[in-house]
Design a protein around this motif. Structure first.
Motif, mmCIF file in Angstrom:
data_model
loop_
_atom_site.group_PDB
_atom_site.id
_atom_site.type_symbol
_atom_site.label_atom_id
_atom_site.label_comp_id
_atom_site.label_asym_id
_atom_site.label_seq_id
_atom_site.Cartn_x
_atom_site.Cartn_y
_atom_site.Cartn_z
ATOM 1 N N MET A 14 0.842 -1.202 0.000
ATOM 2 C CA MET A 14 0.000 0.000 0.000
ATOM 3 C C MET A 14 0.876 1.251 0.000
ATOM 4 O O MET A 14 2.016 1.238 0.474
ATOM 5 C CB MET A 14 -0.914 0.002 1.224
ATOM 6 N N ALA A 15 0.338 2.329 -0.544
ATOM 7 C CA ALA A 15 1.056 3.596 -0.593
ATOM 8 C C ALA A 15 0.954 4.306 0.758
ATOM 9 O O ALA A 15 0.113 3.976 1.600
ATOM 10 C CB ALA A 15 0.479 4.467 -1.701
ATOM 11 N N GLU A 16 1.829 5.301 0.951
ATOM 12 C CA GLU A 16 1.866 6.038 2.209
ATOM 13 C C GLU A 16 1.622 7.526 1.979
ATOM 14 O O GLU A 16 2.113 8.104 1.018
ATOM 15 C CB GLU A 16 3.217 5.875 2.895
ATOM 16 N N LEU A 17 0.883 8.111 2.896
ATOM 17 C CA LEU A 17 0.661 9.551 2.945
ATOM 18 C C LEU A 17 1.145 10.040 4.302
ATOM 19 O O LEU A 17 0.670 9.553 5.342
ATOM 20 C CB LEU A 17 -0.826 9.873 2.777
ATOM 21 N N ILE A 18 2.113 10.943 4.321
ATOM 22 C CA ILE A 18 2.538 11.576 5.566
ATOM 23 C C ILE A 18 2.073 13.022 5.535
ATOM 24 O O ILE A 18 2.382 13.773 4.604
ATOM 25 C CB ILE A 18 4.063 11.500 5.765
ATOM 26 N N VAL A 19 1.317 13.402 6.555
ATOM 27 C CA VAL A 19 0.831 14.771 6.680
ATOM 28 C C VAL A 19 1.585 15.431 7.833
ATOM 29 O O VAL A 19 1.523 14.970 8.973
ATOM 30 C CB VAL A 19 -0.688 14.820 6.927
ATOM 31 N N VAL A 20 2.303 16.492 7.520
ATOM 32 C CA VAL A 20 3.128 17.215 8.484
ATOM 33 C C VAL A 20 2.442 18.524 8.843
ATOM 34 O O VAL A 20 1.987 19.260 7.952
ATOM 35 C CB VAL A 20 4.522 17.504 7.884
ATOM 36 N N ARG A 21 2.371 18.803 10.139
ATOM 37 C CA ARG A 21 1.878 20.129 10.522
ATOM 38 C C ARG A 21 2.985 21.152 10.254
ATOM 39 O O ARG A 21 4.168 20.856 10.424
ATOM 40 C CB ARG A 21 1.505 20.157 12.000
ATOM 41 N N HIS A 22 2.602 22.346 9.860
ATOM 42 C CA HIS A 22 3.580 23.405 9.597
ATOM 43 C C HIS A 22 4.416 23.718 10.838
ATOM 44 O O HIS A 22 4.034 23.411 11.974
ATOM 45 C CB HIS A 22 2.875 24.677 9.112
ATOM 46 N N GLY A 23 5.560 24.350 10.627
ATOM 47 C CA GLY A 23 6.396 24.789 11.731
ATOM 48 C C GLY A 23 5.734 25.903 12.526
ATOM 49 O O GLY A 23 4.708 26.470 12.133
ATOM 50 N N GLN A 24 6.351 26.221 13.656
ATOM 51 C CA GLN A 24 5.791 27.247 14.534
ATOM 52 C C GLN A 24 5.607 28.565 13.789
ATOM 53 O O GLN A 24 6.515 29.027 13.083
ATOM 54 C CB GLN A 24 6.706 27.485 15.733
ATOM 55 N N ALA A 25 4.430 29.153 13.952
ATOM 56 C CA ALA A 25 4.166 30.470 13.387
ATOM 57 C C ALA A 25 4.188 31.486 14.533
ATOM 58 O O ALA A 25 4.830 31.261 15.549
ATOM 59 C CB ALA A 25 2.831 30.454 12.644
ATOM 60 N N SER A 26 3.492 32.576 14.386
ATOM 61 C CA SER A 26 3.587 33.680 15.355
ATOM 62 C C SER A 26 2.362 33.700 16.248
ATOM 63 O O SER A 26 1.378 34.390 15.963
ATOM 64 C CB SER A 26 3.740 35.010 14.617
ATOM 65 N N PHE A 27 2.415 32.932 17.353
ATOM 66 C CA PHE A 27 1.284 32.889 18.286
ATOM 67 C C PHE A 27 0.998 34.289 18.830
ATOM 68 O O PHE A 27 1.902 35.057 19.136
ATOM 69 C CB PHE A 27 1.584 31.956 19.461
#
Length: 219
Positions: A1-14
């Motif tokens: 089966m194929a793989e999907l990796i979903v990465v959350r973006h890096g830290q932004a400006s809280f």
């Protein structure tokens, strides 16, 4: 089966007062992005398809990961507009503690999202049903492919929605998952045709060393 990796973006400006100010990586966010790309390369995981949303913090994160190849964009991977939801909740006058105090902000955000899911926040730019529908469309687009390794950069709410939907969990689990997602964490799914399964959630191999642990953030 194929793989999907979903990465959350890096830290932004809280704490930024508007969506435009928030939509930029911090210095820490850029370092996190580089570390995430290095961790995948160290594991021998090289994507053959690259996708992100249309937000600058998502684009910057994917670029910082350092993989070669054309980048596709799909707006379904964009975060829900929490600035808009909070503005609707408070009639345009969001209290300072909700903007700047992390504990107050995220407690309030959880309450607002649950209200939004229940059909409240009339006048918001997007309904929860619309959000869930576009995340499903983004998933369908990413998995309609002959690629074996698909890398997506998205945001915490989208990842929470994607994971909850993959598990057929109640809608309220979206925000519980959302609030756990670390910056540049990786959630891995396997897919084939219409089959789509969660394999790993919110993993951070890039933070496994003492040096890497200094890069950890949630917002």
């Amino acid at each position: 089966m194929a793989e999907l990796i979903v990465v959350r973006h890096g830290q932004a400006s809280f704490g930024a007062g508007d969506a435009g100010s928030y939509d930029r990586l911090s210095d820490l966010g850029r370092r996190q992005s580089e570390a995430a790309g290095a961790a995948l390369r160290a594991a021998g995981w090289i994507p053959d398809r690259l996708i992100c949303g249309t937000l600058d913090r998502q684009r910057e994160t994917l670029a910082g990961m350092g993989f070669d190849g054309a980048v596709e964009e799909h707006p379904g991977w964009n975060e829900y507009d929490f600035h808009d939801l909070l503005a609707v909740r408070f009639g345009g006058d969001v209290p300072d503690p909700v903007r700047g105090d992390r504990k107050t902000h995220f407690r309030t955000l959880r309450e607002v999202i649950l209200d939004w899911q229940a059909g409240g926040l009339e006048g918001a730019a997007e309904t929860y049903a619309g959000f869930a529908g576009r995340v499903a469309a983004a998933r369908a687009h990413a998995t309609d492919t002959t690629a074996e390794r698909v890398l997506v950069v998205s945001s915490g709410g989208v990842i929470g929605q994607l994971v909850a939907a993959s598990l057929d969990a109640p809608a309220k689990q979206m925000i519980a998952l959302n609030l756990q997602v670390k910056n540049t964490s990786m959630s891995r799914f396997i897919f084939s045709g219409q089959r789509f399964f969660l394999h790993e959630f919110n993993t951070t191999p890039q933070f496994a060393t003492p040096e890497g642990a200094e890069l950890l953030s949630y917002s």
